[in-house]
Design a protein around this motif. Sequence first.
Motif, PDB file in Angstrom:
ATOM      1  N   PHE A   2      10.299   4.654   4.321  1.00  0.00           N
ATOM      2  CA  PHE A   2      11.588   5.357   4.143  1.00  0.00           C
ATOM      3  C   PHE A   2      11.918   5.986   5.595  1.00  0.00           C
ATOM      4  CE2 PHE A   2      10.228   4.786  -0.001  1.00  0.00           C
ATOM      5  CZ  PHE A   2      11.009   4.816  -0.766  1.00  0.00           C
ATOM      6  N   PRO A   3      13.146   6.285   5.716  1.00  0.00           N
ATOM      7  CA  PRO A   3      13.589   6.935   7.094  1.00  0.00           C
ATOM      8  C   PRO A   3      13.064   8.265   7.331  1.00  0.00           C
ATOM      9  CG  PRO A   3      15.557   5.749   6.281  1.00  0.00           C
ATOM     10  CD  PRO A   3      14.540   5.583   5.155  1.00  0.00           C
ATOM     11  N   GLY A   4      12.665   8.700   8.126  1.00  0.00           N
ATOM     12  CA  GLY A   4      12.068  10.060   8.526  1.00  0.00           C
ATOM     13  C   GLY A   4      10.541  10.464   8.250  1.00  0.00           C
ATOM     14  N   ILE A   5      10.067   9.303   7.600  1.00  0.00           N
ATOM     15  CA  ILE A   5       8.637   9.498   7.222  1.00  0.00           C
ATOM     16  C   ILE A   5       7.855   8.445   8.178  1.00  0.00           C
ATOM     17  CG2 ILE A   5       6.767   9.216   5.735  1.00  0.00           C
ATOM     18  CD1 ILE A   5       8.897   9.856   3.516  1.00  0.00           C
ATOM     19  N   GLY A   6       6.950   8.742   9.056  1.00  0.00           N
ATOM     20  CA  GLY A   6       6.177   7.975   9.945  1.00  0.00           C
ATOM     21  C   GLY A   6       4.757   8.130   9.469  1.00  0.00           C
ATOM     22  N   LYS A  30       0.626  -1.389  -0.096  1.00  0.00           N
ATOM     23  CA  LYS A  30      -0.107  -0.040  -0.022  1.00  0.00           C
ATOM     24  C   LYS A  30       0.763   1.220   0.094  1.00  0.00           C
ATOM     25  CE  LYS A  30      -3.811  -2.211   2.043  1.00  0.00           C
ATOM     26  NZ  LYS A  30      -4.876  -2.293   3.076  1.00  0.00           N
ATOM     27  N   VAL A  31       0.430   2.456  -0.805  1.00  0.00           N
ATOM     28  CA  VAL A  31       1.122   3.502  -0.840  1.00  0.00           C
ATOM     29  C   VAL A  31       1.700   3.930   0.564  1.00  0.00           C
ATOM     30  CG1 VAL A  31       1.255   5.740  -1.946  1.00  0.00           C
ATOM     31  CG2 VAL A  31       0.329   3.949  -3.015  1.00  0.00           C
ATOM     32  N   GLU A  32       0.661   4.111   1.348  1.00  0.00           N
ATOM     33  CA  GLU A  32       1.074   4.674   2.801  1.00  0.00           C
ATOM     34  C   GLU A  32       2.093   3.895   3.583  1.00  0.00           C
ATOM     35  OE1 GLU A  32      -1.173   5.674   7.055  1.00  0.00           O
ATOM     36  OE2 GLU A  32      -2.321   5.823   5.216  1.00  0.00           O
ATOM     37  N   GLU A  33       2.021   2.504   3.318  1.00  0.00           N
ATOM     38  CA  GLU A  33       3.071   1.822   4.119  1.00  0.00           C
ATOM     39  C   GLU A  33       4.303   1.793   3.159  1.00  0.00           C
ATOM     40  OE1 GLU A  33       3.860  -3.181   4.740  1.00  0.00           O
ATOM     41  OE2 GLU A  33       2.228  -2.554   3.939  1.00  0.00           O
ATOM     42  N   PHE A  34       4.319   2.022   1.857  1.00  0.00           N
ATOM     43  CA  PHE A  34       5.540   2.174   1.122  1.00  0.00           C
ATOM     44  C   PHE A  34       6.157   3.531   1.544  1.00  0.00           C
ATOM     45  CE2 PHE A  34       7.513   3.983  -2.544  1.00  0.00           C
ATOM     46  CZ  PHE A  34       8.479   2.914  -2.917  1.00  0.00           C
ATOM     47  N   ALA A  35       5.563   4.713   1.976  1.00  0.00           N
ATOM     48  CA  ALA A  35       5.906   5.971   2.051  1.00  0.00           C
ATOM     49  C   ALA A  35       6.657   5.812   3.618  1.00  0.00           C
ATOM     50  CB  ALA A  35       5.016   7.004   2.054  1.00  0.00           C
ATOM     51  N   LYS A  41       3.339  11.803   8.547  1.00  0.00           N
ATOM     52  CA  LYS A  41       3.653  12.277   7.076  1.00  0.00           C
ATOM     53  C   LYS A  41       3.345  11.609   6.068  1.00  0.00           C
ATOM     54  CE  LYS A  41       8.256  14.673   8.635  1.00  0.00           C
ATOM     55  NZ  LYS A  41       9.649  14.625   8.380  1.00  0.00           N
ATOM     56  N   ALA A  42       3.080  10.138   6.202  1.00  0.00           N
ATOM     57  CA  ALA A  42       3.003   9.115   5.161  1.00  0.00           C
ATOM     58  C   ALA A  42       1.196   9.522   4.937  1.00  0.00           C
ATOM     59  CB  ALA A  42       2.921   7.805   5.612  1.00  0.00           C
ATOM     60  N   LYS A  43       0.441   9.668   5.794  1.00  0.00           N
ATOM     61  CA  LYS A  43      -0.875  10.149   5.483  1.00  0.00           C
ATOM     62  C   LYS A  43      -1.046  11.421   4.781  1.00  0.00           C
ATOM     63  CE  LYS A  43      -2.858   7.758   9.549  1.00  0.00           C
ATOM     64  NZ  LYS A  43      -3.708   6.590   8.623  1.00  0.00           N
ATOM     65  N   VAL A  44      -0.273  12.504   5.257  1.00  0.00           N
ATOM     66  CA  VAL A  44      -0.132  13.713   4.439  1.00  0.00           C
ATOM     67  C   VAL A  44       0.188  13.586   2.876  1.00  0.00           C
ATOM     68  CG1 VAL A  44       1.202  15.817   4.473  1.00  0.00           C
ATOM     69  CG2 VAL A  44       0.279  15.069   6.702  1.00  0.00           C
ATOM     70  N   ILE A  45       1.515  12.932   2.718  1.00  0.00           N
ATOM     71  CA  ILE A  45       1.780  12.648   1.421  1.00  0.00           C
ATOM     72  C   ILE A  45       0.666  12.043   0.634  1.00  0.00           C
ATOM     73  CG2 ILE A  45       3.279  11.121   0.014  1.00  0.00           C
ATOM     74  CD1 ILE A  45       5.362  11.566   2.468  1.00  0.00           C
ATOM     75  N   VAL A  46      -0.104  10.885   1.114  1.00  0.00           N
ATOM     76  CA  VAL A  46      -1.128  10.168   0.378  1.00  0.00           C
ATOM     77  C   VAL A  46      -2.204  11.213  -0.041  1.00  0.00           C
ATOM     78  CG1 VAL A  46      -2.880   8.347   0.718  1.00  0.00           C
ATOM     79  CG2 VAL A  46      -0.558   7.978   1.092  1.00  0.00           C
ATOM     80  N   LYS A  47      -2.707  11.979   1.241  1.00  0.00           N
ATOM     81  CA  LYS A  47      -3.850  12.936   0.959  1.00  0.00           C
ATOM     82  C   LYS A  47      -3.514  14.165  -0.018  1.00  0.00           C
ATOM     83  CE  LYS A  47      -6.999  15.793   3.516  1.00  0.00           C
ATOM     84  NZ  LYS A  47      -7.666  16.070   4.622  1.00  0.00           N
ATOM     85  N   ILE A 106       8.217  12.119  -1.217  1.00  0.00           N
ATOM     86  CA  ILE A 106       8.987  11.368  -0.289  1.00  0.00           C
ATOM     87  C   ILE A 106      10.451  12.205  -0.071  1.00  0.00           C
ATOM     88  CG2 ILE A 106      10.469   9.238   0.151  1.00  0.00           C
ATOM     89  CD1 ILE A 106       7.818   7.875  -1.168  1.00  0.00           C
ATOM     90  N   LYS A 107      11.089  12.275  -1.059  1.00  0.00           N
ATOM     91  CA  LYS A 107      12.321  13.018  -0.755  1.00  0.00           C
ATOM     92  C   LYS A 107      12.431  14.461  -0.256  1.00  0.00           C
ATOM     93  CE  LYS A 107      15.910  13.001  -3.779  1.00  0.00           C
ATOM     94  NZ  LYS A 107      16.708  12.263  -3.022  1.00  0.00           N
TER      95      LYS A 107
END
Length: 86
Positions: free
Chosen positions: A37-41, A29-34, A44-50, A75-76
């Motif tokens: 990566f180090p530094g993404i909890g 899943k995209v959120e799990e994928f994000a 942040k993963a939910k923010v990226i997906v949204k 992600i970067k």
Amino acid sequence: TVGAILLEIINNRVIQAAALAWAIAQGIKVEEFARSFPGIGTVKAKVIVKALDIPDGRRVSGLGYMQRPRLVTFIKNNMTAKEDGQ
């Protein structure tokens, strides 16, 4: 296995764009994928997906051709310089 790819990502041995291309990453899943990566909890993963307008539960294989490069960029941008190898 999925665990192996996540371990490679967590140990920062894989760049984001390459990880997206791995066949095994397609089932994550995209959120799990994000989050892998180090530094993404979780937050942040939910923010990226949204921010990318990706539906909850979407897998990497379901990303559109425009969403993939945007995901890599997000992600970067959410990793610190130390974490992304710069």
